[in-house]
Design a protein around this motif. Sequence first.
Motif, PDB file in Angstrom:
ATOM      1  N   GLN A  21       0.828  -1.202   0.000  1.00  0.00           N
ATOM      2  CA  GLN A  21       0.000   0.000   0.000  1.00  0.00           C
ATOM      3  C   GLN A  21       0.866   1.256   0.000  1.00  0.00           C
ATOM      4  OE1 GLN A  21      -2.357   0.380   3.533  1.00  0.00           O
ATOM      5  NE2 GLN A  21      -3.205   2.357   2.939  1.00  0.00           N
ATOM      6  N   LEU A  22       1.922   1.257   0.815  1.00  0.00           N
ATOM      7  CA  LEU A  22       2.830   2.410   0.850  1.00  0.00           C
ATOM      8  C   LEU A  22       3.421   2.678  -0.533  1.00  0.00           C
ATOM      9  CD1 LEU A  22       4.768   1.851   4.197  1.00  0.00           C
ATOM     10  CD2 LEU A  22       3.170   3.703   3.668  1.00  0.00           C
ATOM     11  N   VAL A  23       3.872   1.637  -1.196  1.00  0.00           N
ATOM     12  CA  VAL A  23       4.461   1.782  -2.524  1.00  0.00           C
ATOM     13  C   VAL A  23       3.403   2.238  -3.525  1.00  0.00           C
ATOM     14  CG1 VAL A  23       5.582   0.565  -4.437  1.00  0.00           C
ATOM     15  CG2 VAL A  23       6.316   0.120  -2.084  1.00  0.00           C
ATOM     16  N   ARG A  24       2.245   1.614  -3.475  1.00  0.00           N
ATOM     17  CA  ARG A  24       1.160   1.925  -4.415  1.00  0.00           C
ATOM     18  C   ARG A  24       0.683   3.379  -4.284  1.00  0.00           C
ATOM     19  NH1 ARG A  24      -1.532  -2.184  -3.028  1.00  0.00           N
ATOM     20  NH2 ARG A  24      -2.906  -1.198  -1.551  1.00  0.00           N
ATOM     21  N   GLU A  25       0.608   3.901  -3.054  1.00  0.00           N
ATOM     22  CA  GLU A  25       0.067   5.233  -2.822  1.00  0.00           C
ATOM     23  C   GLU A  25       1.124   6.343  -2.873  1.00  0.00           C
ATOM     24  OE1 GLU A  25      -2.144   5.005   0.831  1.00  0.00           O
ATOM     25  OE2 GLU A  25      -3.669   3.716  -0.072  1.00  0.00           O
ATOM     26  N   ALA A  26       2.380   5.961  -2.997  1.00  0.00           N
ATOM     27  CA  ALA A  26       3.458   6.958  -3.022  1.00  0.00           C
ATOM     28  C   ALA A  26       3.577   7.599  -4.395  1.00  0.00           C
ATOM     29  CB  ALA A  26       4.783   6.287  -2.658  1.00  0.00           C
ATOM     30  N   PRO A  27       4.054   8.847  -4.435  1.00  0.00           N
ATOM     31  CA  PRO A  27       4.394   9.434  -5.735  1.00  0.00           C
ATOM     32  C   PRO A  27       5.456   8.558  -6.410  1.00  0.00           C
ATOM     33  CG  PRO A  27       4.454  11.089  -3.993  1.00  0.00           C
ATOM     34  CD  PRO A  27       4.279   9.763  -3.329  1.00  0.00           C
ATOM     35  N   GLU A  29       8.351   8.984  -7.741  1.00  0.00           N
ATOM     36  CA  GLU A  29       9.738   9.168  -7.298  1.00  0.00           C
ATOM     37  C   GLU A  29       9.993   8.481  -5.949  1.00  0.00           C
ATOM     38  OE1 GLU A  29      12.515  12.789  -5.669  1.00  0.00           O
ATOM     39  OE2 GLU A  29      11.048  13.264  -7.218  1.00  0.00           O
ATOM     40  N   VAL A  30       9.037   8.585  -5.034  1.00  0.00           N
ATOM     41  CA  VAL A  30       9.166   7.956  -3.718  1.00  0.00           C
ATOM     42  C   VAL A  30       9.025   6.446  -3.845  1.00  0.00           C
ATOM     43  CG1 VAL A  30       8.177   7.786  -1.398  1.00  0.00           C
ATOM     44  CG2 VAL A  30       8.368  10.020  -2.518  1.00  0.00           C
ATOM     45  N   ALA A  31       8.049   5.995  -4.622  1.00  0.00           N
ATOM     46  CA  ALA A  31       7.836   4.559  -4.804  1.00  0.00           C
ATOM     47  C   ALA A  31       9.090   3.879  -5.339  1.00  0.00           C
ATOM     48  CB  ALA A  31       6.654   4.307  -5.736  1.00  0.00           C
ATOM     49  N   ALA A  32       9.776   4.528  -6.251  1.00  0.00           N
ATOM     50  CA  ALA A  32      10.987   3.959  -6.840  1.00  0.00           C
ATOM     51  C   ALA A  32      12.103   3.823  -5.805  1.00  0.00           C
ATOM     52  CB  ALA A  32      11.465   4.824  -8.010  1.00  0.00           C
ATOM     53  N   THR A  33      12.171   4.752  -4.857  1.00  0.00           N
ATOM     54  CA  THR A  33      13.259   4.698  -3.871  1.00  0.00           C
ATOM     55  C   THR A  33      12.956   3.777  -2.697  1.00  0.00           C
ATOM     56  OG1 THR A  33      12.489   6.635  -2.642  1.00  0.00           O
ATOM     57  CG2 THR A  33      14.048   7.034  -4.436  1.00  0.00           C
ATOM     58  N   LYS A  37      13.406  -1.162   0.111  1.00  0.00           N
ATOM     59  CA  LYS A  37      13.861  -0.825   1.462  1.00  0.00           C
ATOM     60  C   LYS A  37      13.252  -1.771   2.490  1.00  0.00           C
ATOM     61  CE  LYS A  37      16.170   2.596  -0.161  1.00  0.00           C
ATOM     62  NZ  LYS A  37      17.599   2.571  -0.281  1.00  0.00           N
ATOM     63  N   SER A  38      13.947  -1.922   3.621  1.00  0.00           N
ATOM     64  CA  SER A  38      13.436  -2.781   4.685  1.00  0.00           C
ATOM     65  C   SER A  38      12.846  -1.984   5.841  1.00  0.00           C
ATOM     66  CB  SER A  38      14.538  -3.709   5.193  1.00  0.00           C
ATOM     67  OG  SER A  38      15.659  -2.971   5.595  1.00  0.00           O
ATOM     68  N   VAL A  39      13.194  -0.699   5.945  1.00  0.00           N
ATOM     69  CA  VAL A  39      12.636   0.191   6.959  1.00  0.00           C
ATOM     70  C   VAL A  39      12.277   1.508   6.277  1.00  0.00           C
ATOM     71  CG1 VAL A  39      13.063   1.460   9.104  1.00  0.00           C
ATOM     72  CG2 VAL A  39      14.058  -0.818   8.800  1.00  0.00           C
ATOM     73  N   ILE A  40      11.062   1.984   6.541  1.00  0.00           N
ATOM     74  CA  ILE A  40      10.614   3.251   5.968  1.00  0.00           C
ATOM     75  C   ILE A  40      10.184   4.155   7.120  1.00  0.00           C
ATOM     76  CG2 ILE A  40       8.974   4.389   4.438  1.00  0.00           C
ATOM     77  CD1 ILE A  40       8.729   1.642   2.997  1.00  0.00           C
ATOM     78  N   ILE A  41      10.740   5.356   7.156  1.00  0.00           N
ATOM     79  CA  ILE A  41      10.344   6.329   8.164  1.00  0.00           C
ATOM     80  C   ILE A  41       9.164   7.108   7.601  1.00  0.00           C
ATOM     81  CG2 ILE A  41      11.053   8.276   9.587  1.00  0.00           C
ATOM     82  CD1 ILE A  41      13.976   7.309   9.223  1.00  0.00           C
ATOM     83  N   LEU A  42       8.046   7.041   8.302  1.00  0.00           N
ATOM     84  CA  LEU A  42       6.803   7.653   7.833  1.00  0.00           C
ATOM     85  C   LEU A  42       6.634   9.066   8.381  1.00  0.00           C
ATOM     86  CD1 LEU A  42       4.480   4.550   8.280  1.00  0.00           C
ATOM     87  CD2 LEU A  42       5.598   5.350   6.194  1.00  0.00           C
ATOM     88  N   PRO A  43       5.833   9.901   7.699  1.00  0.00           N
ATOM     89  CA  PRO A  43       5.575  11.262   8.181  1.00  0.00           C
ATOM     90  C   PRO A  43       4.974  11.256   9.592  1.00  0.00           C
ATOM     91  CG  PRO A  43       4.822  11.016   5.935  1.00  0.00           C
ATOM     92  CD  PRO A  43       5.169   9.631   6.426  1.00  0.00           C
ATOM     93  N   SER A  44       5.154  12.356  10.285  1.00  0.00           N
ATOM     94  CA  SER A  44       4.740  12.481  11.676  1.00  0.00           C
ATOM     95  C   SER A  44       3.448  13.273  11.828  1.00  0.00           C
ATOM     96  CB  SER A  44       5.842  13.180  12.458  1.00  0.00           C
ATOM     97  OG  SER A  44       7.053  12.488  12.297  1.00  0.00           O
ATOM     98  N   TYR A  72       9.745   8.375   3.648  1.00  0.00           N
ATOM     99  CA  TYR A  72       8.580   8.316   2.775  1.00  0.00           C
ATOM    100  C   TYR A  72       8.181   9.711   2.267  1.00  0.00           C
ATOM    101  CZ  TYR A  72       4.094   6.497   1.095  1.00  0.00           C
ATOM    102  OH  TYR A  72       3.030   6.115   0.312  1.00  0.00           O
ATOM    103  N   VAL A  73       9.092  10.329   1.513  1.00  0.00           N
ATOM    104  CA  VAL A  73       8.814  11.630   0.911  1.00  0.00           C
ATOM    105  C   VAL A  73       9.924  11.928  -0.092  1.00  0.00           C
ATOM    106  CG1 VAL A  73      10.087  13.041   2.589  1.00  0.00           C
ATOM    107  CG2 VAL A  73       8.088  14.008   1.457  1.00  0.00           C
ATOM    108  N   ASN A  74       9.626  12.754  -1.094  1.00  0.00           N
ATOM    109  CA  ASN A  74      10.705  13.164  -1.987  1.00  0.00           C
ATOM    110  C   ASN A  74      11.429  14.362  -1.378  1.00  0.00           C
ATOM    111  OD1 ASN A  74       9.355  15.572  -2.814  1.00  0.00           O
ATOM    112  ND2 ASN A  74       8.185  14.384  -4.315  1.00  0.00           N
ATOM    113  N   ASP A  75      12.633  14.602  -1.834  1.00  0.00           N
ATOM    114  CA  ASP A  75      13.500  15.619  -1.233  1.00  0.00           C
ATOM    115  C   ASP A  75      12.875  17.011  -1.225  1.00  0.00           C
ATOM    116  OD1 ASP A  75      15.385  13.662  -0.786  1.00  0.00           O
ATOM    117  OD2 ASP A  75      16.635  14.221  -2.505  1.00  0.00           O
ATOM    118  N   GLU A  76      12.167  17.383  -2.277  1.00  0.00           N
ATOM    119  CA  GLU A  76      11.607  18.726  -2.381  1.00  0.00           C
ATOM    120  C   GLU A  76      10.492  18.981  -1.365  1.00  0.00           C
ATOM    121  OE1 GLU A  76      11.525  16.646  -5.361  1.00  0.00           O
ATOM    122  OE2 GLU A  76      13.603  17.290  -5.646  1.00  0.00           O
TER     123      GLU A  76
END
Length: 162
Positions: A21-27, A29-33, A37-44, A72-76
Amino acid sequence: MGILEIQEKFEIEDSDLSFDQLVREAPDEVAATINEKSVIILPSHGTESAFYTGTLDTLDFLNEEGLDADIYVNDEEYKELGLHGADIWLGTYFVKNFVVPVFCSVIGAYLYEKLKAKKDDKVSVKFVVEKKNGESCAVSYDGKVDDIGKAIDAVKRISDES
């Protein structure tokens, strides 16, 4: 209990969040990165792109210790929440089942070795653990650093049970 004493909050609950779901719902650029991964830090705090101050340091520490982690976000769009006070706000981590033992050791080392947390410091963290069957369970802990072991043990039990 005095007004300034730390009140502990410890919860374990099923989560409807999944890695797919995280991959599917990500933009894109984020989904590709995050895809491998084995650990993803999610927004707060329920935001889409804000993270606690120090998240980049935490990310670097996880990666230096051999965990393949990302945010779980792009750099910008990356923003930090500057929460004031003496509390340690670690955020929310989505952890794949197969890295749980290493992750638990590394997060403990991060608290004690990198942040130099003292046993009476207050910490707030949430772990979402992916089980072997693809379902997930969330462990939330707010309380003294000295007692975070109960949350880490719960994460290990969830991993072992699935």
